[in-house]
Scaffold this motif. Structure first.
Motif, mmCIF file in Angstrom:
data_model
loop_
_atom_site.group_PDB
_atom_site.id
_atom_site.type_symbol
_atom_site.label_atom_id
_atom_site.label_comp_id
_atom_site.label_asym_id
_atom_site.label_seq_id
_atom_site.Cartn_x
_atom_site.Cartn_y
_atom_site.Cartn_z
ATOM 1 N N ARG A 187 63.406 70.427 29.348
ATOM 2 C CA ARG A 187 64.851 70.463 28.799
ATOM 3 C C ARG A 187 65.841 70.288 30.129
ATOM 4 O O ARG A 187 66.835 69.743 29.801
ATOM 5 C CB ARG A 187 65.048 71.888 28.291
ATOM 6 N N GLU A 188 65.535 70.743 31.203
ATOM 7 C CA GLU A 188 66.188 70.304 32.469
ATOM 8 C C GLU A 188 66.048 69.100 33.171
ATOM 9 O O GLU A 188 66.952 68.746 33.861
ATOM 10 C CB GLU A 188 65.815 71.415 33.649
ATOM 11 N N GLY A 189 64.849 68.221 32.722
ATOM 12 C CA GLY A 189 64.774 66.793 33.104
ATOM 13 C C GLY A 189 63.463 66.553 33.317
ATOM 14 O O GLY A 189 62.556 67.214 32.875
ATOM 15 N N ARG A 190 63.312 65.275 33.599
ATOM 16 C CA ARG A 190 61.915 64.891 33.625
ATOM 17 C C ARG A 190 61.199 65.376 35.043
ATOM 18 O O ARG A 190 61.721 65.939 35.693
ATOM 19 C CB ARG A 190 62.205 63.338 34.149
ATOM 20 N N CYS A 191 59.915 65.549 34.578
ATOM 21 C CA CYS A 191 58.833 66.216 35.313
ATOM 22 C C CYS A 191 57.354 65.846 35.588
ATOM 23 O O CYS A 191 57.168 65.173 34.299
ATOM 24 C CB CYS A 191 58.659 67.771 34.839
ATOM 25 N N SER A 192 56.742 66.051 36.486
ATOM 26 C CA SER A 192 55.443 65.775 36.331
ATOM 27 C C SER A 192 54.577 67.084 36.287
ATOM 28 O O SER A 192 54.927 68.312 36.256
ATOM 29 C CB SER A 192 54.805 65.053 37.767
ATOM 30 N N LYS A 195 55.479 59.855 27.589
ATOM 31 C CA LYS A 195 55.356 59.756 28.943
ATOM 32 C C LYS A 195 56.182 58.245 29.322
ATOM 33 O O LYS A 195 56.006 57.514 28.683
ATOM 34 C CB LYS A 195 53.582 59.249 28.847
ATOM 35 N N LEU A 196 56.741 58.372 30.444
ATOM 36 C CA LEU A 196 57.693 57.254 31.018
ATOM 37 C C LEU A 196 56.857 56.591 31.912
ATOM 38 O O LEU A 196 57.030 55.372 31.924
ATOM 39 C CB LEU A 196 58.723 58.096 31.441
ATOM 40 N N HIS A 197 55.835 57.304 32.621
ATOM 41 C CA HIS A 197 55.345 56.575 33.921
ATOM 42 C C HIS A 197 54.002 57.283 34.091
ATOM 43 O O HIS A 197 54.107 58.737 33.503
ATOM 44 C CB HIS A 197 56.245 56.367 34.830
ATOM 45 N N GLY A 236 52.172 60.102 35.367
ATOM 46 C CA GLY A 236 52.403 61.480 35.771
ATOM 47 C C GLY A 236 54.069 61.711 35.679
ATOM 48 O O GLY A 236 54.549 62.798 36.255
ATOM 49 N N LEU A 237 54.945 61.123 34.557
ATOM 50 C CA LEU A 237 56.252 61.618 34.574
ATOM 51 C C LEU A 237 56.542 61.549 33.049
ATOM 52 O O LEU A 237 56.127 60.484 32.390
ATOM 53 C CB LEU A 237 56.924 60.369 35.401
ATOM 54 N N TYR A 238 56.890 62.626 32.512
ATOM 55 C CA TYR A 238 57.351 62.783 31.127
ATOM 56 C C TYR A 238 58.666 63.301 31.210
ATOM 57 O O TYR A 238 59.327 64.028 32.002
ATOM 58 C CB TYR A 238 56.310 64.157 30.885
ATOM 59 N N GLU A 239 58.920 63.153 29.826
ATOM 60 C CA GLU A 239 60.395 63.888 29.447
ATOM 61 C C GLU A 239 60.306 64.248 28.009
ATOM 62 O O GLU A 239 59.653 64.001 27.098
ATOM 63 C CB GLU A 239 61.552 62.615 29.515
ATOM 64 N N LEU A 240 61.252 65.098 27.670
ATOM 65 C CA LEU A 240 61.340 65.766 26.403
ATOM 66 C C LEU A 240 62.038 64.741 25.262
ATOM 67 O O LEU A 240 63.089 64.338 25.663
ATOM 68 C CB LEU A 240 62.141 67.157 26.652
ATOM 69 N N VAL A 241 61.368 64.618 24.582
ATOM 70 C CA VAL A 241 62.068 63.866 23.342
ATOM 71 C C VAL A 241 62.912 64.895 22.242
ATOM 72 O O VAL A 241 63.771 64.564 21.849
ATOM 73 C CB VAL A 241 60.799 63.311 22.489
ATOM 74 N N GLU A 242 61.976 65.869 22.049
ATOM 75 C CA GLU A 242 62.429 66.931 20.589
ATOM 76 C C GLU A 242 61.682 68.139 21.190
ATOM 77 O O GLU A 242 60.625 68.173 21.086
ATOM 78 C CB GLU A 242 62.252 66.221 19.505
ATOM 79 N N ASP A 243 62.672 69.190 21.082
ATOM 80 C CA ASP A 243 61.923 70.559 21.266
ATOM 81 C C ASP A 243 61.417 71.000 19.885
ATOM 82 O O ASP A 243 62.283 71.386 19.059
ATOM 83 C CB ASP A 243 63.187 71.397 21.910
ATOM 84 N N PRO A 244 60.277 71.358 19.823
ATOM 85 C CA PRO A 244 59.831 71.827 18.398
ATOM 86 C C PRO A 244 60.185 73.261 18.184
ATOM 87 O O PRO A 244 60.093 73.648 17.079
ATOM 88 C CB PRO A 244 58.247 71.658 18.756
ATOM 89 N N ARG A 245 60.760 73.764 19.159
ATOM 90 C CA ARG A 245 61.142 75.247 18.898
ATOM 91 C C ARG A 245 62.620 75.120 18.142
ATOM 92 O O ARG A 245 63.006 76.109 17.678
ATOM 93 C CB ARG A 245 61.348 76.108 20.151
ATOM 94 N N GLY A 246 63.220 73.862 18.120
ATOM 95 C CA GLY A 246 64.448 73.746 17.626
ATOM 96 C C GLY A 246 65.694 74.437 18.169
ATOM 97 O O GLY A 246 66.546 74.607 17.529
#
Length: 70
Positions: free
Chosen positions: A18-23, A53-55, A57-67
């Motif tokens: 939620r804070e940004g892209r991470c590995s 998966k962007l690359h 080892g690099l991921y980003e949030l699409v949708e938080d299942p917790r709502g």
């Protein structure tokens, strides 16, 4: 697809994404989890469409299942 059951690792991953892209390595280090555990959980979140998966080892949030947020 069935609903995902979130565990504490999933919550930590989602909070960081939620804070940004991470590995997975970065998340594992900051949250004191094994990299393999984080990688496995991210894989499940990707399968369910919540994380992208962007690359290698690099991921980003699409949708938080917790709502939460937004």
């Amino acid at each position: 697809m069935e609903e995902i059951n979130l565990n504490p690792t999933d919550h930590a991953i989602l909070d960081m994404l939620r804070e940004g892209r991470c590995s997975p390595s970065y998340i594992a280090e900051k949250q004191d989890y094994s990299r393999q555990n984080v990688t496995n959980r991210i894989g499940r979140l990707v399968e369910h469409g919540y994380v992208r998966k962007l690359h290698p080892g690099l991921y980003e949030l699409v949708e938080d299942p917790r709502g939460t947020g937004d």
